[in-house]
Design a protein around this motif. Structure first.
Motif, PDB file in Angstrom:
ATOM      1  N   UNK A  44      19.709  -3.232  -3.638  1.00 45.45           N
ATOM      2  CA  UNK A  44      20.844  -2.601  -4.516  1.00 45.45           C
ATOM      3  C   UNK A  44      20.465  -2.471  -5.775  1.00 45.45           C
ATOM      4  N   UNK A  45      19.559  -3.427  -6.347  1.00 45.50           N
ATOM      5  CA  UNK A  45      19.483  -3.136  -7.915  1.00 45.50           C
ATOM      6  C   UNK A  45      18.376  -1.912  -7.937  1.00 45.50           C
ATOM      7  N   UNK A  46      17.543  -1.478  -7.164  1.00 39.08           N
ATOM      8  CA  UNK A  46      16.766  -0.247  -7.086  1.00 39.08           C
ATOM      9  C   UNK A  46      17.502   1.042  -7.068  1.00 39.08           C
ATOM     10  N   UNK A  47      18.571   0.776  -6.113  1.00 39.55           N
ATOM     11  CA  UNK A  47      19.384   1.980  -5.820  1.00 39.55           C
ATOM     12  C   UNK A  47      20.377   2.402  -7.217  1.00 39.55           C
ATOM     13  N   UNK A  48      20.997   1.220  -8.124  1.00 43.13           N
ATOM     14  CA  UNK A  48      21.742   1.347  -9.094  1.00 43.13           C
ATOM     15  C   UNK A  48      20.765   2.031 -10.171  1.00 43.13           C
ATOM     16  N   UNK A  49      19.571   1.712 -10.291  1.00 39.61           N
ATOM     17  CA  UNK A  49      18.377   2.226 -11.065  1.00 39.61           C
ATOM     18  C   UNK A  49      18.394   3.661 -11.126  1.00 39.61           C
ATOM     19  N   UNK A  50      18.096   3.967  -9.753  1.00 37.32           N
ATOM     20  CA  UNK A  50      17.963   5.598  -9.648  1.00 37.32           C
ATOM     21  C   UNK A  50      19.122   6.249  -9.666  1.00 37.32           C
ATOM     22  N   UNK A  51      20.424   5.576  -9.313  1.00 35.80           N
ATOM     23  CA  UNK A  51      21.839   6.104  -9.511  1.00 35.80           C
ATOM     24  C   UNK A  51      22.160   6.454 -11.108  1.00 35.80           C
ATOM     25  N   UNK A  52      21.765   5.477 -12.023  1.00 41.92           N
ATOM     26  CA  UNK A  52      22.196   5.673 -13.342  1.00 41.92           C
ATOM     27  C   UNK A  52      21.209   6.873 -13.799  1.00 41.92           C
ATOM     28  N   UNK A  53      19.944   6.894 -13.295  1.00 40.67           N
ATOM     29  CA  UNK A  53      18.974   8.013 -13.742  1.00 40.67           C
ATOM     30  C   UNK A  53      19.762   9.372 -13.395  1.00 40.67           C
ATOM     31  N   UNK A  54      20.214   9.416 -11.998  1.00 39.11           N
ATOM     32  CA  UNK A  54      20.720  10.678 -11.585  1.00 39.11           C
ATOM     33  C   UNK A  54      22.221  10.878 -12.577  1.00 39.11           C
ATOM     34  N   UNK A  55      22.878   9.813 -12.774  1.00 37.42           N
ATOM     35  CA  UNK A  55      24.256  10.366 -13.464  1.00 37.42           C
ATOM     36  C   UNK A  55      23.817  10.670 -14.911  1.00 37.42           C
ATOM     37  N   UNK A  56      22.703  10.391 -15.276  1.00 37.28           N
ATOM     38  CA  UNK A  56      22.274  10.796 -16.746  1.00 37.28           C
ATOM     39  C   UNK A  56      21.903  12.367 -16.699  1.00 37.28           C
ATOM     40  N   UNK A  57      21.264  12.575 -15.730  1.00 40.46           N
ATOM     41  CA  UNK A  57      21.047  14.153 -15.428  1.00 40.46           C
ATOM     42  C   UNK A  57      22.232  14.763 -15.378  1.00 40.46           C
TER      43      UNK A  57
END
Length: 226
Positions: A44-57
């Motif tokens: 879950x932590x890894x997922x949110x890390x990648x999700x925040x990166x994608x939301x930044x893009x």
């Protein structure tokens, strides 16, 4: 927004994310994953890390879309000028499609790497050493501002809307459409980086770009004739 426009945007974004984006952003994702994400942390932590990166893009793309949409609204001050704008944009799209396919070198001279800019390197270095979710978001924003051939296609599509809202929507849809492939990149990295798979996806996306460019040019030509 016409359905054919929406269909073309989503099609190119999905196909391009499986081809061009994996190649362009794959190294970026591997770099921050290796430096910032603990492999022993929860899924879950890894997922949110990648999700925040994608939301930044997506944030960067949406803002760029609004800017380019506004530029389009300034240029398209009459039906005739709109026709010429569409015709020129269509030609650019065809050139971009041929470049993505590798037939010409139209985009290679425009794209650049992170290492070519000292300021970007310093910002990247600062963000890469932080473990906060905000730093992942910041990396996404930074990545979204880097030159990329596929982003250029959607930027000129945003210009064609002649509207800040329309341009923002085009780039927002583009950003959302790239999330699935880039979120799953870390889990199926071997398959997505397969040269044959990427080549097929890029070629299909290129054909859609070329077809859409021809359609836009035709619409512009007919608008000028009328």
């Amino acid at each position: 927004m016409e359905s054919i426009n929406l269909f073309a945007i989503i099609s190119v974004a999905l196909l391009g994310s499986l081809g061009h984006c994996i190649g362009m952003c794959g190294g970026f994702i591997v770099a921050y994953s290796s430096a910032k994400i603990d492999p022993n942390s929860s899924k879950i932590s890894q997922f949110f890390s990648h999700l925040f990166y994608s939301l930044g893009r997506v944030s960067s793309y949406t803002i760029l879309g609004a800017i380019f949409g506004y530029v389009g609204s300034v240029i398209a001050f009459s039906k005739t000028s709109t026709g010429y704008l569409y015709f020129g944009i269509g030609i650019l799209m065809v050139l971009m499609g041929l470049s993505l396919m590798g037939k010409i070198k139209f985009l290679t001279s425009l794209e650049c790497t992170i290492s070519s800019d000292g300021l970007i390197k310093r910002i990247f270095s600062s963000l890469i050493h932080s473990k906060s979710y905000f730093s992942f978001y910041g990396l996404g924003v930074l990545n979204g501002l880097l030159p990329c051939g596929l982003v250029y296609f959607f930027a000129i599509s945003a210009v064609a809307t002649s509207s800040m809202l329309g341009g923002a929507l085009v780039m927002f849809i583009f950003g959302l459409s790239t999330i699935p492939a880039l979120l799953g990149f870390g889990y199926i990295i071997g398959f997505l980086k397969s040269s044959n798979f990427r080549e097929i996806m890029i070629k299909i996306a290129s054909l859609v770009v070329i077809a859409y460019g021809i359609y836009i040019s035709y619409e512009g030509f007919m608008a000028v004739k009328r």
